[in-house]
Design an enzyme around this catalytic site. Structure first.
Site, short mmCIF file in Angstrom:
data_model
loop_
_atom_site.label_atom_id
_atom_site.label_comp_id
_atom_site.label_asym_id
_atom_site.label_seq_id
_atom_site.Cartn_x
_atom_site.Cartn_y
_atom_site.Cartn_z
N ASP A 276 0.08 11.69 2.21
CA ASP A 276 -1.20 11.15 1.89
C ASP A 276 -1.76 10.02 2.83
OD1 ASP A 276 -0.66 12.98 0.29
OD2 ASP A 276 -1.13 12.09 -1.51
N ASP A 277 -3.08 9.77 2.75
CA ASP A 277 -3.63 8.62 3.18
C ASP A 277 -3.90 8.40 4.58
OD1 ASP A 277 -3.99 8.00 0.46
OD2 ASP A 277 -3.16 6.27 0.50
N HIS A 327 -7.80 14.72 1.62
CA HIS A 327 -7.57 13.74 0.47
C HIS A 327 -8.83 12.99 0.22
CE1 HIS A 327 -4.89 11.60 -1.97
NE2 HIS A 327 -4.93 10.44 -1.20
N HIS A 331 -11.14 8.13 -0.75
CA HIS A 331 -10.28 7.95 -1.80
C HIS A 331 -10.80 7.33 -3.05
CE1 HIS A 331 -6.30 6.81 -3.08
NE2 HIS A 331 -5.78 7.45 -2.12
N TYR A 368 -5.21 9.62 -6.41
CA TYR A 368 -4.45 9.40 -7.84
C TYR A 368 -4.09 10.71 -8.54
CZ TYR A 368 -7.38 5.44 -6.35
OH TYR A 368 -7.74 4.32 -5.80
N HIS A 418 3.49 8.62 1.81
CA HIS A 418 2.57 8.26 2.76
C HIS A 418 2.62 7.76 4.15
CE1 HIS A 418 1.40 7.46 -1.60
NE2 HIS A 418 0.23 7.73 -1.30
ZN ZN Z 1 -3.74 8.62 -1.70
#
Ligand code: ZN
Length: 466
Positions: A276-277, A327, A331, A368, A418
């Site tokens: 992610d991210d 995603h 965020h 989350y 991540h």
């Molecule tokens: Zn995230």
């Protein structure tokens, strides 16, 4: 005898001399190795990522390091100022919160024609109907070592003053093209008056001048940020020679990603590594460079806001057969924003992913893990969460990350990582090395579903494929 002895001594001297030279080479080689290694670390160390989680708030800050003192100072100044403002508010809370406060600061950058374009964006949630937003941009000319305004690219003030008619034309074109906008002429006209503030968020790109208008500047909050691109064919006569661009349009190429034969994984235990991210050029590349060793494909849940600045590595990930999911854009915590903003967070990311890969994503992982039936209805994508949480953002330690994976790995597991952290990438690779010897294969979410004979739908939440 005496002569012989002397000769022997000379021989000895020569041997010592040769040995010294060899030693010197070894030392030089070692220093070179160290130096080189340092350089690699410096490249990988070009971003700062901070996550803080307390009972009252979550805070997430991501910004690059440019290794240019005056630029880095400006970015740091912005980060410190915004963070302090948020913490000051949090410190004053003396009542029960209905939703955690949230602070998201993201800095993206791109470089074109020796100009570094930096966009700093803060979203903070301290109660109320939606996040508060703040935008600031910096443009730095590496050649002249000067910060620049948009007007500095134009021949003179008169030329720059023609920008509003061009902006108006391309904003209204958006309005016509998309049913989601309903711009008011007065509002738009007021937001595009030629001055440095109205045009602070701009980027010269291959196909033209991109201008970003944050919410409220030319339209309502619900319309979100508005981006237009003015092509060089309309601009060149107004720009200084050194900033003129090519008027030819690039031909779009159809991208065909690698597809693999899944039959050889039918008898294997399967794991879906998910990241992610990102995308994040340095660390995502490090991961991609090493996946082949383990015949691994993974899934990336990317942030729309990071795609422009890291589009090349995202395209590479896609072409190499990895899966790209959403995603969301910024965020944000989807539980505290209205449906219009949720839709925008999702749709804008879908568009960005399509721009780079040529296709819309099929998967979403809401930030989350916050999802419900309404969010699922709005996204029309398959919701993928996880059942193995490595807590990699907390430990920032490759051994620990690897340990967590080894502890919980099982057939059908979805592992949360991540790829913005070098430690997470290295930890994942260490675990792949061990797990591949235990009969595991590493697949994308879609490959996993196919191999497990499951049809992905938009109602379920997928934690694993047991
Ligand atoms: Zn995230």
């Amino acid at each position: 005898m005496a002569v012989n002895y002397k000769r022997k001594l000379n021989k000895k001297k020569i041997i010592i001399f040769i040995m010294s030279i060899l030693l010197l080479f070894i030392v030089i080689g070692f220093v070179y190795f160290l130096f080189n290694k340092d350089e690699v670390i410096a490249i990988l160390d070009s971003e700062v990522h901070t996550i803080e989680e307390t009972d009252t708030y979550t805070l997430k800050i991501d910004y690059p390091i440019f290794h240019i003192k005056e630029v880095d100072n400006k970015v740091k100044e912005y980060v410190d100022k915004r963070k302090k403002e948020f913490i000051d508010v949090v410190d004053k809370i003396d009542y029960e919160l209905t939703a955690k406060y949230d602070f998201l600061l993201n800095v993206t950058s791109s470089e074109y024609n020796d100009i570094i374009n930096i966009h700093m964006n803060t979203l903070s949630y301290t109660g109320g109907a939606h996040y508060m937003r703040d935008d600031e941009s910096i443009h730095y000319n590496k050649k002249t070592k000067q910060f620049m305004n948009l007007s500095d690219f134009f021949i003179d003030t008169e030329a720059f003053n023609k920008i509003d008619d061009l902006a108006y034309h391309y904003i209204m074109k958006l309005n016509l093209k998309s049913e989601k906008y309903n711009f008011s002429e007065i509002w738009v006209r007021r937001g595009i008056i030629p001055n440095a503030l109205n045009y602070s968020h701009f980027t010269f790109k291959k196909d033209g001048l991109e201008i970003l208008f944050p919410p409220y500047q030319i339209a309502s909050w619900a319309d979100g940020e508005i981006k237009i691109t003015i092509p060089y064919s309309d601009l060149n006569e107004l720009l200084k020679d050194e900033y003129k661009g090519s008027e030819k349009e690039d031909e779009k190429v159809v991208l065909v990603p690698e597809i693999r034969d899944l039959s050889k994984y039918e008898d294997k235990k399967l794991l879906a590594f998910t990241f992610d991210d990102g995308p994040n050029t340095s660390t995502t590349s490090l991961l991609l460079d090493n996946l082949d060793k383990y015949d691994a494909k993974v899934t990336f849940f990317v942030l729309g806001s990071r795609i422009d600045a890291h589009s090349e590595v995202l395209q590479r990930a896609y072409l190499e057969g990895n899966q790209i999911g959403s995603h969301t854009y910024n965020h944000q915590n989807l539980f505290v924003i209205d449906n219009t903003t949720i839709l925008k967070e999702i749709n804008d990311t879908n568009e960005k992913i399509k721009e780079v890969t040529g296709e819309y994503p099929k998967l979403i992982r809401p930030p989350y893990g916050n999802t419900n039936s309404e969010i699922k209805r709005l996204s029309s994508l398959s919701t993928v969460l996880w059942d193995v949480d490595t807590l990699d953002w907390k430990s920032r330690n490759a051994e620990k990350v690897c340990e967590e994976i080894m502890k919980s790995a099982h057939d059908g597991a979805i592992i949360l990582l991540h790829d913005i952290y070098e430690s997470s990438v290295n930890g994942a690779l260490m675990a792949m090395d061990k797990l591949s010897k235990e009969g595991y294969a590493f697949v994308t979410i879609s490959e996993m579903a196919t191999l497990k004979n499951r049809e992905l739908n938009n109602e379920e939440t997928y934690y694993n494929f047991k």
